[in-house]
Write a protein that holds these residues in place. Structure first.
Motif, PDB file in Angstrom:
ATOM      1  N   TYR A 157      10.708  11.334 -21.012  1.00  0.00           N
ATOM      2  CA  TYR A 157       9.103  11.970 -21.101  1.00  0.00           C
ATOM      3  C   TYR A 157       8.769  12.242 -22.666  1.00  0.00           C
ATOM      4  O   TYR A 157       7.727  11.773 -23.094  1.00  0.00           O
ATOM      5  CB  TYR A 157       8.832  13.170 -20.471  1.00  0.00           C
ATOM      6  CG  TYR A 157       8.726  12.825 -18.811  1.00  0.00           C
ATOM      7  CD1 TYR A 157       7.589  12.560 -18.306  1.00  0.00           C
ATOM      8  CD2 TYR A 157      10.057  12.935 -18.151  1.00  0.00           C
ATOM      9  CE1 TYR A 157       7.599  12.287 -16.886  1.00  0.00           C
ATOM     10  CE2 TYR A 157      10.029  12.692 -16.643  1.00  0.00           C
ATOM     11  CZ  TYR A 157       8.670  12.502 -16.186  1.00  0.00           C
ATOM     12  OH  TYR A 157       8.568  11.958 -14.757  1.00  0.00           O
ATOM     13  N   HIS A 158       9.792  13.059 -23.259  1.00  0.00           N
ATOM     14  CA  HIS A 158       9.704  13.419 -24.864  1.00  0.00           C
ATOM     15  C   HIS A 158      10.136  12.251 -25.508  1.00  0.00           C
ATOM     16  O   HIS A 158       9.380  11.926 -26.516  1.00  0.00           O
ATOM     17  CB  HIS A 158      10.330  14.557 -25.044  1.00  0.00           C
ATOM     18  CG  HIS A 158       9.583  15.834 -24.262  1.00  0.00           C
ATOM     19  ND1 HIS A 158       8.975  16.803 -24.976  1.00  0.00           N
ATOM     20  CD2 HIS A 158       9.458  16.218 -22.920  1.00  0.00           C
ATOM     21  CE1 HIS A 158       8.464  17.562 -23.975  1.00  0.00           C
ATOM     22  NE2 HIS A 158       8.761  17.405 -22.931  1.00  0.00           N
ATOM     23  N   ILE A 159      11.117  11.667 -25.478  1.00  0.00           N
ATOM     24  CA  ILE A 159      11.777  10.861 -26.336  1.00  0.00           C
ATOM     25  C   ILE A 159      10.921   9.547 -26.632  1.00  0.00           C
ATOM     26  O   ILE A 159      10.751   9.087 -27.646  1.00  0.00           O
ATOM     27  CB  ILE A 159      13.018  10.274 -25.592  1.00  0.00           C
ATOM     28  CG1 ILE A 159      14.131  11.340 -25.855  1.00  0.00           C
ATOM     29  CG2 ILE A 159      13.722   9.329 -26.746  1.00  0.00           C
ATOM     30  CD1 ILE A 159      15.458  11.192 -25.377  1.00  0.00           C
ATOM     31  N   LEU A 163       7.519  11.666 -28.758  1.00  0.00           N
ATOM     32  CA  LEU A 163       7.939  11.285 -29.862  1.00  0.00           C
ATOM     33  C   LEU A 163       7.942   9.939 -30.316  1.00  0.00           C
ATOM     34  O   LEU A 163       8.362   9.844 -31.517  1.00  0.00           O
ATOM     35  CB  LEU A 163       9.430  11.834 -30.166  1.00  0.00           C
ATOM     36  CG  LEU A 163       9.527  13.352 -29.828  1.00  0.00           C
ATOM     37  CD1 LEU A 163      10.978  13.759 -29.891  1.00  0.00           C
ATOM     38  CD2 LEU A 163       8.846  14.442 -30.973  1.00  0.00           C
ATOM     39  N   LYS A 164       7.673   8.921 -29.413  1.00  0.00           N
ATOM     40  CA  LYS A 164       7.490   7.666 -29.739  1.00  0.00           C
ATOM     41  C   LYS A 164       8.696   6.901 -30.293  1.00  0.00           C
ATOM     42  O   LYS A 164       8.443   5.974 -31.161  1.00  0.00           O
ATOM     43  CB  LYS A 164       6.415   7.374 -30.826  1.00  0.00           C
ATOM     44  CG  LYS A 164       5.034   8.016 -30.055  1.00  0.00           C
ATOM     45  CD  LYS A 164       4.648   7.431 -28.522  1.00  0.00           C
ATOM     46  CE  LYS A 164       3.266   8.018 -28.380  1.00  0.00           C
ATOM     47  NZ  LYS A 164       2.985   7.669 -26.670  1.00  0.00           N
ATOM     48  N   GLU A 194      14.780  20.326 -25.122  1.00  0.00           N
ATOM     49  CA  GLU A 194      13.678  20.673 -24.463  1.00  0.00           C
ATOM     50  C   GLU A 194      13.639  19.650 -23.457  1.00  0.00           C
ATOM     51  O   GLU A 194      13.940  18.538 -23.063  1.00  0.00           O
ATOM     52  CB  GLU A 194      12.395  20.073 -25.301  1.00  0.00           C
ATOM     53  CG  GLU A 194      11.190  20.356 -24.728  1.00  0.00           C
ATOM     54  CD  GLU A 194      10.097  20.111 -25.702  1.00  0.00           C
ATOM     55  OE1 GLU A 194       8.949  20.674 -25.379  1.00  0.00           O
ATOM     56  OE2 GLU A 194      10.272  19.368 -26.680  1.00  0.00           O
ATOM     57  N   ASP A 195      13.296  20.074 -22.190  1.00  0.00           N
ATOM     58  CA  ASP A 195      12.898  19.300 -20.889  1.00  0.00           C
ATOM     59  C   ASP A 195      14.186  18.846 -20.276  1.00  0.00           C
ATOM     60  O   ASP A 195      14.316  17.625 -19.543  1.00  0.00           O
ATOM     61  CB  ASP A 195      11.947  18.172 -21.110  1.00  0.00           C
ATOM     62  CG  ASP A 195      11.196  17.659 -19.806  1.00  0.00           C
ATOM     63  OD1 ASP A 195      10.999  18.662 -18.941  1.00  0.00           O
ATOM     64  OD2 ASP A 195      10.707  16.665 -19.952  1.00  0.00           O
ATOM     65  N   ILE A 196      15.214  19.560 -20.370  1.00  0.00           N
ATOM     66  CA  ILE A 196      16.439  19.256 -19.849  1.00  0.00           C
ATOM     67  C   ILE A 196      16.679  19.258 -18.398  1.00  0.00           C
ATOM     68  O   ILE A 196      17.414  18.166 -17.938  1.00  0.00           O
ATOM     69  CB  ILE A 196      17.689  20.138 -20.450  1.00  0.00           C
ATOM     70  CG1 ILE A 196      19.180  19.512 -20.117  1.00  0.00           C
ATOM     71  CG2 ILE A 196      17.597  21.569 -19.719  1.00  0.00           C
ATOM     72  CD1 ILE A 196      20.265  20.307 -20.688  1.00  0.00           C
ATOM     73  N   THR A 197      15.792  19.883 -17.750  1.00  0.00           N
ATOM     74  CA  THR A 197      15.812  19.826 -16.173  1.00  0.00           C
ATOM     75  C   THR A 197      15.027  18.547 -15.584  1.00  0.00           C
ATOM     76  O   THR A 197      14.660  18.416 -14.298  1.00  0.00           O
ATOM     77  CB  THR A 197      15.190  20.918 -15.597  1.00  0.00           C
ATOM     78  OG1 THR A 197      14.053  21.439 -16.194  1.00  0.00           O
ATOM     79  CG2 THR A 197      16.120  22.023 -15.706  1.00  0.00           C
ATOM     80  N   ARG A 198      14.465  17.514 -16.537  1.00  0.00           N
ATOM     81  CA  ARG A 198      13.756  16.321 -16.351  1.00  0.00           C
ATOM     82  C   ARG A 198      14.459  15.075 -17.072  1.00  0.00           C
ATOM     83  O   ARG A 198      13.832  14.135 -17.150  1.00  0.00           O
ATOM     84  CB  ARG A 198      12.361  16.558 -16.421  1.00  0.00           C
ATOM     85  CG  ARG A 198      11.473  15.426 -15.784  1.00  0.00           C
ATOM     86  CD  ARG A 198      10.208  16.102 -15.651  1.00  0.00           C
ATOM     87  NE  ARG A 198       9.517  16.309 -17.035  1.00  0.00           N
ATOM     88  CZ  ARG A 198       8.170  16.189 -17.354  1.00  0.00           C
ATOM     89  NH1 ARG A 198       7.139  16.065 -16.543  1.00  0.00           N
ATOM     90  NH2 ARG A 198       7.707  16.806 -18.604  1.00  0.00           N
ATOM     91  N   ALA A 199      15.766  15.488 -17.580  1.00  0.00           N
ATOM     92  CA  ALA A 199      16.267  14.474 -18.396  1.00  0.00           C
ATOM     93  C   ALA A 199      17.301  13.647 -17.661  1.00  0.00           C
ATOM     94  O   ALA A 199      17.938  13.912 -16.621  1.00  0.00           O
ATOM     95  CB  ALA A 199      16.923  15.056 -19.460  1.00  0.00           C
ATOM     96  N   ASP A 200      17.804  12.586 -18.403  1.00  0.00           N
ATOM     97  CA  ASP A 200      18.867  11.767 -17.982  1.00  0.00           C
ATOM     98  C   ASP A 200      20.087  12.312 -18.357  1.00  0.00           C
ATOM     99  O   ASP A 200      20.500  12.276 -19.719  1.00  0.00           O
ATOM    100  CB  ASP A 200      18.815  10.273 -18.371  1.00  0.00           C
ATOM    101  CG  ASP A 200      19.739   9.234 -17.802  1.00  0.00           C
ATOM    102  OD1 ASP A 200      20.927   9.705 -17.346  1.00  0.00           O
ATOM    103  OD2 ASP A 200      19.613   7.997 -17.920  1.00  0.00           O
ATOM    104  N   ILE A 201      20.774  13.138 -17.495  1.00  0.00           N
ATOM    105  CA  ILE A 201      21.793  14.006 -18.007  1.00  0.00           C
ATOM    106  C   ILE A 201      23.043  13.117 -18.437  1.00  0.00           C
ATOM    107  O   ILE A 201      23.631  13.304 -19.422  1.00  0.00           O
ATOM    108  CB  ILE A 201      22.330  14.917 -17.104  1.00  0.00           C
ATOM    109  CG1 ILE A 201      21.152  15.887 -16.474  1.00  0.00           C
ATOM    110  CG2 ILE A 201      23.607  15.725 -17.387  1.00  0.00           C
ATOM    111  CD1 ILE A 201      20.486  16.321 -17.588  1.00  0.00           C
ATOM    112  N   ASP A 202      23.520  12.062 -17.580  1.00  0.00           N
ATOM    113  CA  ASP A 202      24.519  11.280 -17.975  1.00  0.00           C
ATOM    114  C   ASP A 202      24.172  10.185 -19.212  1.00  0.00           C
ATOM    115  O   ASP A 202      25.094  10.046 -20.027  1.00  0.00           O
ATOM    116  CB  ASP A 202      24.926  10.438 -16.770  1.00  0.00           C
ATOM    117  CG  ASP A 202      25.808  11.476 -15.778  1.00  0.00           C
ATOM    118  OD1 ASP A 202      26.440  12.294 -16.305  1.00  0.00           O
ATOM    119  OD2 ASP A 202      25.578  11.349 -14.625  1.00  0.00           O
TER     120      ASP A 202
END
Length: 466
Positions: A157-159, A163-164, A194-202
């Motif tokens: 979402y952020h990357i 942040l584009k 930031e926003d680690i609980t909505r990130a692609d962990i692996d």
């Protein structure tokens, strides 16, 4: 399957069991664990022993001057210095509140940072906060800080959307360029995922942390990269069995065990969007993250952050001791915050004006007999806030008697019965039944009536005020 039902014979006794190993009263209720717990991770059972928290150097960090300022008008320099001074008293000589962080972008924030450092307190250590861009890093060098947080957003979402970046590789390289600049300058980088609980962990988080750990291999330990796990939207879950990316136990395990980030380089930063913020922070402690990031009275961006004072009480409960903490400074901090217009709800735990005030007559009766019956711990000693009774139509004679005893300062056998307060209690009831009153009765009104209707007690205990 055998019937699990078992007989439970009464254990009769004439002496009460007050469970004082858990409820000592001179401390908050203590937290005890009976044994290890198991979390299934990648299909395999993993054991965690929460009892080890008693021996780990867990601590609290603070973001009152950063995240806390994103939810209100800016503090003045003088206000930030005063808040920091009180925070240092709470932290105590052992640094239970280990660090606090500052914005570096405005003249006011930089002046506040200098004012706080000039006080000479060891704890909390002053650190910075910047975006992960080279232009911001010069602010850290100019301030002469030893450590800074830097925003390294971790979800797609952020990357991609905020942040584009055109790829995850481009994003990671950009972050690592600034981390490398910090390491070269001798400044410890603290990467805020930031926003680690909505990130692609692996797919992103673990490879990024692996790279940060590799970058830390050639620097002194005190300079090695720290990781802040930012539950930016409050999506984190403490429940065993929850899936990634929301599972706090699994997040900490993977960073700690699979990426090799030791607990003393892990920090949890939560938000309260789903009313889970304090429990999630405590869960992070238990599963191996040594630091939880907080704000004074939980005030922060949107729904706020883990409350600093809640973490302090939780720390005492887990450690079974004060560890040098000055808990009375929590009350002083609350009073100061109210004096500068900070909104603390009256029923807010530990700090609200009425957090230990009862209006129910049956509760007041219990307080009159033994304050431990309806008080969470010795709030008088620990917070300089003895339990109180607010007088309404629900207070009854017990509530009035408790108020009178507290007003006259009567203790133990000197305390008077509700019969001797009957005239004041009758006046209170008439206010509602005869006069139709709808509001609570103020201390000033009760004081005047006690003087009028209990002249003997007034002459005995308040004669100097006649």
């Amino acid at each position: 399957m055998p019937d699990p039902k078992q007989p439970h014979p009464l254990q009769d006794t004439t002496e009460p069991n007050l469970v004082q190993d858990t409820f000592p009263y001179d401390l908050p209720p203590l937290i005890h664990f009976e044994g290890p717990v198991t979390e299934v991770i990648d299909g395999e059972p993993v054991t965690f022993d929460f009892r080890t928290v008693a021996d780990r150097d867990i601590a609290i960090t603070d973001t009152t001057f950063r995240d806390g300022q994103q939810a209100r008008p800016p503090y003045t320099t003088e206000q930030m210095v005063r808040i920091y001074d009180l925070m240092s008293r709470i932290a105590g000589p052992n640094g239970v509140i280990r660090q606090t962080e500052f914005f570096l972008y405005t003249k006011n924030d930089r002046a506040a940072l200098e004012g706080c450092r000039e006080l000479g307190h060891t704890y909390p250590e002053c650190t910075g906060w910047i975006r992960a861009v080279k232009g911001d890093f010069r602010l850290v060098k100019e301030a002469g800080l030893q450590e800074t947080g830097m925003l390294t957003s971790s979800s797609d979402y952020h990357i991609f959307h905020k942040l584009k970046f055109t790829s995850r590789r481009e994003c990671m390289d950009s972050y690592c360029e600034v981390v490398d600049a910090a390491l070269e300058a001798g400044v410890r980088p603290r990467c805020h995922l930031e926003d680690i609980t909505r990130a692609d962990i692996d797919g992103f988080v673990l490879p990024f942390v692996d790279r940060l750990m590799e970058m830390s291999e050639g620097v002194p330990e005190e300079q090695s990269v720290k990781i802040r796990l930012c539950d930016t939207m409050g999506f984190g879950l403490s429940y065993p069995g929850a899936r990634l990316p929301r599972s706090i136990p699994k997040l900490i395990y993977k960073l700690n065990r699979e990426c090799g980030v030791p607990g003393n380089r892990l920090e949890w930063h939560g938000h309260n969007d789903f009313h889970k913020v304090h429990t999630n922070a405590a869960t992070a402690w238990l599963y191996g993250c040594d630091f939880v990031n907080t704000t004074a009275f939980g005030f922060g961006e949107r729904t706020g952050n883990p409350p600093l004072e809640g973490a302090v009480i939780e720390y005492i409960a887990l450690k079974h001791g004060l560890s040098g903490i000055d808990t009375t400074a929590i009350t002083e901090l609350a009073d100061y915050m109210r004096s500068i217009g900070f909104p603390i709800p009256d029923n807010y735990p530990f700090a609200g004006r009425n957090f230990n005030t009862t209006r129910a007559g049956i509760h007041a009766g219990g307080l009159r007999q033994d304050e431990q019956i309806y008080n969470i711990f010795d709030t008088g000693a620990l917070l300089n806030r003895p339990p109180r009774v607010a007088i309404t139509d629900k207070s009854g004679a017990d509530g009035v008697a408790h108020w009178v005893n507290e007003f006259f300062g009567l203790k133990a056998d000197a305390r008077i019965s509700k019969i001797k307060c009957a005239k004041v209690a009758r006046w209170v009831l008439d206010q509602y039944e005869v006069e139709g009153r709808l509001t609570a009765i103020s201390d000033q009104e009760l004081e005047a009536k006690a003087r009028e209707l209990m002249p003997d007690f007034w002459a005995r205990y308040r004669g100097d005020e006649a």
